[in-house]
Design a protein around this motif. Structure first.
Motif, PDB file in Angstrom:
ATOM      1  N   LEU A  90       0.828  -1.201   0.000  1.00 44.02           N
ATOM      2  CA  LEU A  90       0.000   0.000   0.000  1.00 44.02           C
ATOM      3  C   LEU A  90       0.869   1.260   0.000  1.00 44.02           C
ATOM      4  CD1 LEU A  90      -2.919   1.214   0.328  1.00 44.02           C
ATOM      5  CD2 LEU A  90      -2.439   1.232   2.762  1.00 44.02           C
ATOM      6  N   LEU A  91       1.875   1.291   0.870  1.00 43.25           N
ATOM      7  CA  LEU A  91       2.735   2.467   0.996  1.00 43.25           C
ATOM      8  C   LEU A  91       3.651   2.673  -0.201  1.00 43.25           C
ATOM      9  CD1 LEU A  91       3.745   2.157   4.758  1.00 43.25           C
ATOM     10  CD2 LEU A  91       2.152   3.821   3.745  1.00 43.25           C
ATOM     11  N   THR A  92       4.131   1.588  -0.803  1.00 45.80           N
ATOM     12  CA  THR A  92       5.166   1.709  -1.826  1.00 45.80           C
ATOM     13  C   THR A  92       4.670   1.640  -3.266  1.00 45.80           C
ATOM     14  OG1 THR A  92       5.623  -0.675  -1.816  1.00 45.80           O
ATOM     15  CG2 THR A  92       6.914   0.717  -0.317  1.00 45.80           C
ATOM     16  N   LYS A  93       3.481   1.099  -3.488  1.00 45.11           N
ATOM     17  CA  LYS A  93       3.037   0.880  -4.865  1.00 45.11           C
ATOM     18  C   LYS A  93       1.661   1.433  -5.195  1.00 45.11           C
ATOM     19  CE  LYS A  93       6.633  -1.453  -6.174  1.00 45.11           C
ATOM     20  NZ  LYS A  93       7.543  -0.845  -7.155  1.00 45.11           N
ATOM     21  N   SER A  94       0.803   1.644  -4.204  1.00 43.98           N
ATOM     22  CA  SER A  94      -0.587   1.987  -4.504  1.00 43.98           C
ATOM     23  C   SER A  94      -0.730   3.384  -5.100  1.00 43.98           C
ATOM     24  CB  SER A  94      -1.449   1.879  -3.247  1.00 43.98           C
ATOM     25  OG  SER A  94      -1.187   2.957  -2.380  1.00 43.98           O
ATOM     26  N   THR A  95      -1.708   3.514  -5.987  1.00 43.92           N
ATOM     27  CA  THR A  95      -2.005   4.833  -6.547  1.00 43.92           C
ATOM     28  C   THR A  95      -2.552   5.755  -5.470  1.00 43.92           C
ATOM     29  OG1 THR A  95      -4.163   4.000  -7.249  1.00 43.92           O
ATOM     30  CG2 THR A  95      -2.411   3.985  -8.890  1.00 43.92           C
ATOM     31  N   VAL A  96      -3.278   5.206  -4.510  1.00 43.92           N
ATOM     32  CA  VAL A  96      -3.879   6.009  -3.442  1.00 43.92           C
ATOM     33  C   VAL A  96      -2.813   6.697  -2.587  1.00 43.92           C
ATOM     34  CG1 VAL A  96      -5.272   5.868  -1.338  1.00 43.92           C
ATOM     35  CG2 VAL A  96      -5.963   4.616  -3.371  1.00 43.92           C
ATOM     36  N   ALA A  97      -1.707   6.015  -2.312  1.00 46.85           N
ATOM     37  CA  ALA A  97      -0.645   6.589  -1.471  1.00 46.85           C
ATOM     38  C   ALA A  97       0.404   7.338  -2.287  1.00 46.85           C
ATOM     39  CB  ALA A  97       0.023   5.493  -0.642  1.00 46.85           C
ATOM     40  N   LEU A 100       2.008  10.718  -1.182  1.00 51.59           N
ATOM     41  CA  LEU A 100       3.051  10.676  -0.151  1.00 51.59           C
ATOM     42  C   LEU A 100       4.438  10.472  -0.766  1.00 51.59           C
ATOM     43  CD1 LEU A 100       1.261   8.288   2.387  1.00 51.59           C
ATOM     44  CD2 LEU A 100       1.387  10.792   2.475  1.00 51.59           C
ATOM     45  N   ARG A 101       4.490   9.824  -1.923  1.00 46.56           N
ATOM     46  CA  ARG A 101       5.764   9.504  -2.556  1.00 46.56           C
ATOM     47  C   ARG A 101       6.232  10.564  -3.551  1.00 46.56           C
ATOM     48  NH1 ARG A 101       2.748   4.673  -2.985  1.00 46.56           N
ATOM     49  NH2 ARG A 101       2.562   4.967  -5.240  1.00 46.56           N
ATOM     50  N   VAL A 102       5.318  11.424  -4.012  1.00 46.91           N
ATOM     51  CA  VAL A 102       5.618  12.403  -5.071  1.00 46.91           C
ATOM     52  C   VAL A 102       6.878  13.236  -4.824  1.00 46.91           C
ATOM     53  CG1 VAL A 102       4.756  14.550  -6.125  1.00 46.91           C
ATOM     54  CG2 VAL A 102       3.348  12.512  -6.104  1.00 46.91           C
ATOM     55  N   PRO A 103       7.148  13.726  -3.627  1.00 44.52           N
ATOM     56  CA  PRO A 103       8.363  14.545  -3.458  1.00 44.52           C
ATOM     57  C   PRO A 103       9.659  13.764  -3.706  1.00 44.52           C
ATOM     58  CG  PRO A 103       6.878  14.810  -1.581  1.00 44.52           C
ATOM     59  CD  PRO A 103       6.339  13.681  -2.410  1.00 44.52           C
ATOM     60  N   PHE A 104       9.572  12.442  -3.694  1.00 45.21           N
ATOM     61  CA  PHE A 104      10.778  11.627  -3.785  1.00 45.21           C
ATOM     62  C   PHE A 104      10.818  10.727  -5.012  1.00 45.21           C
ATOM     63  CE2 PHE A 104       9.506  12.297   0.629  1.00 45.21           C
ATOM     64  CZ  PHE A 104      10.622  12.973   1.107  1.00 45.21           C
ATOM     65  N   THR A 105       9.734  10.720  -5.812  1.00 44.06           N
ATOM     66  CA  THR A 105       9.650   9.769  -6.926  1.00 44.06           C
ATOM     67  C   THR A 105       9.131  10.416  -8.199  1.00 44.06           C
ATOM     68  OG1 THR A 105       7.391   9.094  -6.397  1.00 44.06           O
ATOM     69  CG2 THR A 105       9.173   7.861  -5.342  1.00 44.06           C
ATOM     70  N   VAL A 106       9.315   9.700  -9.297  1.00 49.37           N
ATOM     71  CA  VAL A 106       8.761  10.068 -10.598  1.00 49.37           C
ATOM     72  C   VAL A 106       7.967   8.863 -11.080  1.00 49.37           C
ATOM     73  CG1 VAL A 106       9.316  10.658 -12.989  1.00 49.37           C
ATOM     74  CG2 VAL A 106      10.716  11.559 -11.137  1.00 49.37           C
ATOM     75  N   ALA A 107       6.702   9.066 -11.449  1.00 46.60           N
ATOM     76  CA  ALA A 107       5.860   7.973 -11.926  1.00 46.60           C
ATOM     77  C   ALA A 107       6.304   7.555 -13.325  1.00 46.60           C
ATOM     78  CB  ALA A 107       4.396   8.395 -11.938  1.00 46.60           C
ATOM     79  N   ARG A 108       6.304   6.248 -13.559  1.00 43.67           N
ATOM     80  CA  ARG A 108       6.682   5.694 -14.863  1.00 43.67           C
ATOM     81  C   ARG A 108       5.527   4.953 -15.523  1.00 43.67           C
ATOM     82  NH1 ARG A 108      10.400   8.996 -15.859  1.00 43.67           N
ATOM     83  NH2 ARG A 108      12.317   8.758 -14.709  1.00 43.67           N
ATOM     84  N   GLY A 109       4.371   4.920 -14.842  1.00 51.00           N
ATOM     85  CA  GLY A 109       3.207   4.262 -15.432  1.00 51.00           C
ATOM     86  C   GLY A 109       2.619   3.242 -14.491  1.00 51.00           C
ATOM     87  N   GLY A 110       1.597   2.558 -15.001  1.00 49.07           N
ATOM     88  CA  GLY A 110       0.931   1.537 -14.204  1.00 49.07           C
ATOM     89  C   GLY A 110       1.791   0.294 -14.050  1.00 49.07           C
ATOM     90  N   ALA A 111       1.533  -0.426 -12.963  1.00 52.55           N
ATOM     91  CA  ALA A 111       2.302  -1.646 -12.699  1.00 52.55           C
ATOM     92  C   ALA A 111       1.379  -2.745 -12.186  1.00 52.55           C
ATOM     93  CB  ALA A 111       3.402  -1.361 -11.690  1.00 52.55           C
ATOM     94  N   GLY A 112       0.179  -2.798 -12.717  1.00 53.72           N
ATOM     95  CA  GLY A 112      -0.770  -3.786 -12.233  1.00 53.72           C
ATOM     96  C   GLY A 112      -1.968  -3.109 -11.621  1.00 53.72           C
ATOM     97  N   ALA A 113      -2.832  -3.916 -11.044  1.00 47.45           N
ATOM     98  CA  ALA A 113      -4.081  -3.413 -10.489  1.00 47.45           C
ATOM     99  C   ALA A 113      -3.835  -2.388  -9.389  1.00 47.45           C
ATOM    100  CB  ALA A 113      -4.903  -4.573  -9.944  1.00 47.45           C
ATOM    101  N   ALA A 114      -4.211  -1.144  -9.647  1.00 47.14           N
ATOM    102  CA  ALA A 114      -4.126  -0.038  -8.688  1.00 47.14           C
ATOM    103  C   ALA A 114      -2.717   0.194  -8.150  1.00 47.14           C
ATOM    104  CB  ALA A 114      -5.100  -0.251  -7.535  1.00 47.14           C
ATOM    105  N   GLU A 115      -1.708  -0.149  -8.938  1.00 49.04           N
ATOM    106  CA  GLU A 115      -0.316   0.082  -8.529  1.00 49.04           C
ATOM    107  C   GLU A 115       0.428   0.876  -9.590  1.00 49.04           C
ATOM    108  OE1 GLU A 115       0.681  -3.526  -5.453  1.00 49.04           O
ATOM    109  OE2 GLU A 115       1.651  -3.580  -7.409  1.00 49.04           O
ATOM    110  N   LEU A 116       1.449   1.593  -9.140  1.00 50.46           N
ATOM    111  CA  LEU A 116       2.275   2.407 -10.021  1.00 50.46           C
ATOM    112  C   LEU A 116       3.707   1.896 -10.057  1.00 50.46           C
ATOM    113  CD1 LEU A 116       1.253   6.021  -8.925  1.00 50.46           C
ATOM    114  CD2 LEU A 116       0.610   4.853 -11.028  1.00 50.46           C
TER     115      LEU A 116
END
Length: 190
Positions: A90-97, A100-116
């Motif tokens: 939930l903390l490391t992969k979910s789209t919902v969370a 919380l990760r935006v200041p430290f990460t760059v999204a590269r796309g979907g990675a499965g059901a409701a995960e980035l």
């Protein structure tokens, strides 16, 4: 030995220790030079932070008079294991969370059901935090430590929370099983 000299000894020892650690990290960095930017010194703060977190939890246990259990109940172990898995995902992969990760990460796309799929951004400590919060295996240690401390500090609330997370993990498994069954049914109907 005078008082001034005795006060300087711990500072010299700390500086000596820090110098040896820095030299060792430089040696490790050279050893990992071919490993796509692996920089072990980036993780020193994370390790120190984790150590401080464990020390704070132990201090909280001591201040509240809590004692460590003589053994861990197998049911608690099962709940904690599944809950740690679910909360880490939930903390490391979910789209919902993801906010919380935006200041430290760059999204590269979907990675499965409701995960980035995300990558760490920045340099130094910011990058290390990004790597930690995008890796469920790395985050597992922090979550498991928190859950374990919760069993000591507030066992009833922790058992309730781990039961809820375990139920969510079970529901996720059922959702995937149902989706596979529907997909199989659609494939057989053609």
């Amino acid at each position: 030995m005078d008082r001034k000299e005795s006060r300087g000894r711990p500072a010299r020892a700390a500086a000596n220790w820090a110098g040896r650690l820095t030299a060792a990290l430089r040696g490790q960095k050279a050893a990992y030079a071919g490993d796509s930017g692996h920089a072990p010194e980036r993780y020193v703060a994370a390790m120190l932070g984790y150590g401080a977190y464990v020390a704070a939890l132990a201090g909280a246990g001591r201040l509240t008079g809590r004692r460590l259990p003589s053994r861990v109940d197998p049911w608690d172990l099962a709940l904690c294991g599944v809950a740690t898995f679910r909360l880490s995902r939930l903390l490391t992969k979910s789209t919902v969370a993801s906010p919380l990760r935006v200041p430290f990460t760059v999204a590269r796309g979907g990675a499965g059901a409701a995960e980035l799929s995300e990558e760490a951004r920045g340099e130094g400590g910011r990058r290390a935090v990004g790597e930690l919060i995008t890796c469920p295996f790395c985050t597992d240690m922090w979550v498991a430590t928190t859950v374990t401390a919760g069993l000591v500090l507030c066992p009833r609330a922790t058992r309730l929370a781990t039961a809820a997370l375990t139920a969510v993990a079970g529901a996720d498994a059922l959702q995937f099983a149902y989706a596979a069954m529907v997909e199989r049914e659609r494939g057989g109907a053609d």
